[in-house]
Design a protein around this motif. Structure first.
Motif, PDB file in Angstrom:
ATOM      1  N   LEU A 148       6.517  -0.432  -6.019  1.00 19.98           N
ATOM      2  CA  LEU A 148       7.817  -0.859  -5.932  1.00 19.98           C
ATOM      3  C   LEU A 148       8.072  -1.286  -4.390  1.00 19.98           C
ATOM      4  N   ARG A 149       8.432  -2.549  -3.967  1.00 17.78           N
ATOM      5  CA  ARG A 149       8.676  -2.672  -2.668  1.00 17.78           C
ATOM      6  C   ARG A 149      10.435  -3.311  -2.613  1.00 17.78           C
ATOM      7  N   LEU A 150      11.156  -2.804  -1.826  1.00 16.52           N
ATOM      8  CA  LEU A 150      12.225  -3.202  -1.243  1.00 16.52           C
ATOM      9  C   LEU A 150      12.447  -3.868  -0.142  1.00 16.52           C
ATOM     10  N   LEU A 151      12.856  -5.041   0.288  1.00 18.89           N
ATOM     11  CA  LEU A 151      12.948  -5.615   1.353  1.00 18.89           C
ATOM     12  C   LEU A 151      14.492  -5.933   1.963  1.00 18.89           C
ATOM     13  N   SER A 152      14.885  -5.374   2.747  1.00 22.21           N
ATOM     14  CA  SER A 152      16.051  -5.772   3.207  1.00 22.21           C
ATOM     15  C   SER A 152      16.186  -6.711   4.424  1.00 22.21           C
ATOM     16  N   GLY A 153      16.981  -7.893   4.171  1.00 21.37           N
ATOM     17  CA  GLY A 153      17.148  -8.849   5.251  1.00 21.37           C
ATOM     18  C   GLY A 153      18.426  -8.355   6.104  1.00 21.37           C
ATOM     19  N   ARG A 154      18.234  -9.198   7.241  1.00 25.28           N
ATOM     20  CA  ARG A 154      19.297  -9.185   8.356  1.00 25.28           C
ATOM     21  C   ARG A 154      20.791  -9.774   7.903  1.00 25.28           C
ATOM     22  N   ASP A 155      20.823 -10.396   6.612  1.00 30.28           N
ATOM     23  CA  ASP A 155      21.748 -10.921   6.266  1.00 30.28           C
ATOM     24  C   ASP A 155      22.487  -9.834   5.007  1.00 30.28           C
ATOM     25  N   GLY A 156      21.898  -8.742   5.024  1.00 26.14           N
ATOM     26  CA  GLY A 156      22.269  -7.886   3.945  1.00 26.14           C
ATOM     27  C   GLY A 156      21.837  -8.144   2.609  1.00 26.14           C
ATOM     28  N   ARG A 157      20.918  -9.035   2.433  1.00 29.46           N
ATOM     29  CA  ARG A 157      20.284  -9.352   1.148  1.00 29.46           C
ATOM     30  C   ARG A 157      19.238  -8.369   0.763  1.00 29.46           C
ATOM     31  N   ILE A 158      19.137  -7.843  -0.325  1.00 25.97           N
ATOM     32  CA  ILE A 158      17.935  -6.952  -0.801  1.00 25.97           C
ATOM     33  C   ILE A 158      17.115  -7.698  -1.895  1.00 25.97           C
ATOM     34  N   GLU A 159      15.697  -7.773  -1.428  1.00 25.22           N
ATOM     35  CA  GLU A 159      14.903  -8.242  -2.548  1.00 25.22           C
ATOM     36  C   GLU A 159      13.850  -7.134  -3.014  1.00 25.22           C
ATOM     37  N   CYS A 160      13.623  -6.934  -4.369  1.00 21.55           N
ATOM     38  CA  CYS A 160      12.877  -6.122  -4.900  1.00 21.55           C
ATOM     39  C   CYS A 160      11.578  -6.887  -5.483  1.00 21.55           C
ATOM     40  N   GLN A 161      10.504  -6.292  -5.000  1.00 19.27           N
ATOM     41  CA  GLN A 161       9.132  -6.863  -5.656  1.00 19.27           C
ATOM     42  C   GLN A 161       8.452  -5.636  -6.296  1.00 19.27           C
ATOM     43  N   SER A 162       7.583  -6.014  -7.139  1.00 20.82           N
ATOM     44  CA  SER A 162       6.696  -5.147  -7.846  1.00 20.82           C
ATOM     45  C   SER A 162       5.346  -5.579  -7.974  1.00 20.82           C
ATOM     46  N   ARG A 163       4.372  -4.889  -8.252  1.00 14.82           N
ATOM     47  CA  ARG A 163       3.041  -5.180  -8.340  1.00 14.82           C
ATOM     48  C   ARG A 163       2.230  -3.976  -8.915  1.00 14.82           C
ATOM     49  N   GLU A 164       1.429  -4.410 -10.003  1.00 19.28           N
ATOM     50  CA  GLU A 164       0.606  -3.224 -10.652  1.00 19.28           C
ATOM     51  C   GLU A 164      -0.403  -2.615  -9.368  1.00 19.28           C
ATOM     52  N   LEU A 165      -0.521  -1.284  -9.432  1.00  9.00           N
ATOM     53  CA  LEU A 165      -1.478  -0.675  -8.714  1.00  9.00           C
ATOM     54  C   LEU A 165      -2.741  -0.646  -9.120  1.00  9.00           C
ATOM     55  N   GLU A 166      -3.672  -0.887  -8.285  1.00 12.17           N
ATOM     56  CA  GLU A 166      -5.179  -1.136  -8.806  1.00 12.17           C
ATOM     57  C   GLU A 166      -5.444   0.424  -9.164  1.00 12.17           C
ATOM     58  N   GLN A 167      -6.484   0.342  -9.996  1.00 10.45           N
ATOM     59  CA  GLN A 167      -6.964   1.774 -10.305  1.00 10.45           C
ATOM     60  C   GLN A 167      -7.679   2.606  -9.307  1.00 10.45           C
ATOM     61  N   SER A 168      -7.366   3.950  -9.286  1.00  9.40           N
ATOM     62  CA  SER A 168      -7.777   4.888  -8.227  1.00  9.40           C
ATOM     63  C   SER A 168      -9.466   4.726  -8.189  1.00  9.40           C
ATOM     64  N   ARG A 169      -9.866   4.924  -6.861  1.00  6.20           N
ATOM     65  CA  ARG A 169     -11.287   4.747  -6.611  1.00  6.20           C
ATOM     66  C   ARG A 169     -12.099   5.930  -6.885  1.00  6.20           C
ATOM     67  N   LYS A 170     -13.058   6.045  -7.459  1.00  6.36           N
ATOM     68  CA  LYS A 170     -13.883   7.515  -7.576  1.00  6.36           C
ATOM     69  C   LYS A 170     -14.962   7.338  -6.487  1.00  6.36           C
ATOM     70  N   ARG A 171     -14.994   6.268  -5.877  1.00  6.67           N
ATOM     71  CA  ARG A 171     -16.126   6.385  -4.561  1.00  6.67           C
ATOM     72  C   ARG A 171     -15.078   6.342  -3.248  1.00  6.67           C
ATOM     73  N   ALA A 172     -16.020   6.641  -2.260  1.00 10.88           N
ATOM     74  CA  ALA A 172     -15.299   6.624  -0.985  1.00 10.88           C
ATOM     75  C   ALA A 172     -15.244   5.045  -0.598  1.00 10.88           C
ATOM     76  N   ILE A 173     -14.128   4.683   0.163  1.00  9.98           N
ATOM     77  CA  ILE A 173     -14.055   3.116   0.492  1.00  9.98           C
ATOM     78  C   ILE A 173     -14.709   2.942   1.877  1.00  9.98           C
ATOM     79  N   SER A 174     -15.334   1.876   2.060  1.00  6.73           N
ATOM     80  CA  SER A 174     -15.963   1.364   3.382  1.00  6.73           C
ATOM     81  C   SER A 174     -15.002   0.956   3.980  1.00  6.73           C
TER      82      SER A 174
END
Length: 153
Positions: A8-34
């Motif tokens: 969940l991501r909340l964005l606050s603008g200079r004008d006082g408006r708030i925007e809410c965004q969401s996205r599904e989190l990718e599955q956790s990794r079993k391997r080391a990331i490169s």
């Protein structure tokens, strides 16, 4: 009704408006990331590095410099590792878990703060050559601990 994990991501603008965004989190990794090093240093005095904003040019440029990698490690003008494009670095150096100090030029993340407050890690300058030889993780409050390794690609 949602199932799974979401960011969940909340964005606050200079004008006082708030925007809410969401996205599904990718599955956790079993391997080391490169990971690879960014192709140029960050300026450790840049105030934008210390705040979570939507001004992500530094991170986007660094990420673009390492195509094919899962993430990119940033460093400053003194050759100190700072963070990755999306995570805090925690390294095991001389048997101790350490994370770069804010003075190196990085975001004071909440997961990082928690690790420091609970005494699970301490702040310490981490030079590039040290990180290349160390076991290390990319950590953040969304994904938790993810082992990382430098790739030769």
């Amino acid at each position: 009704h949602f199932s799974g994990k979401y960011v969940l991501r909340l964005l606050s603008g200079r004008d006082g408006r708030i925007e809410c965004q969401s996205r599904e989190l990718e599955q956790s990794r079993k391997r080391a990331i490169s990971v690879g090093w960014a192709d140029s240093p960050v300026d450790s005095s840049d105030p934008m590095l210390f705040h979570k904003t939507d001004q992500r040019e530094v991170y986007e440029r660094a990420r673009a410099s390492q195509p094919g990698m899962d993430d990119t490690v940033l460093f400053n003008e003194r050759g100190e590792a700072t963070e990755t494009c999306i995570a805090t670095i925690v390294a095991r150096i001389q048997g101790e878990l350490v994370t770069p100090p804010l003075g190196s030029g990085l975001l004071p993340g909440t997961f990082r703060r928690d690790l420091l407050e609970r005494g699970l890690a301490r702040e310490r300058v981490i030079l590039r050559k040290e990180l290349e030889k160390a076991s290390f993780w990319c950590v953040n409050s969304v994904r938790g601990w993810t082992r990382a390794r430098f790739s030769q690609e």
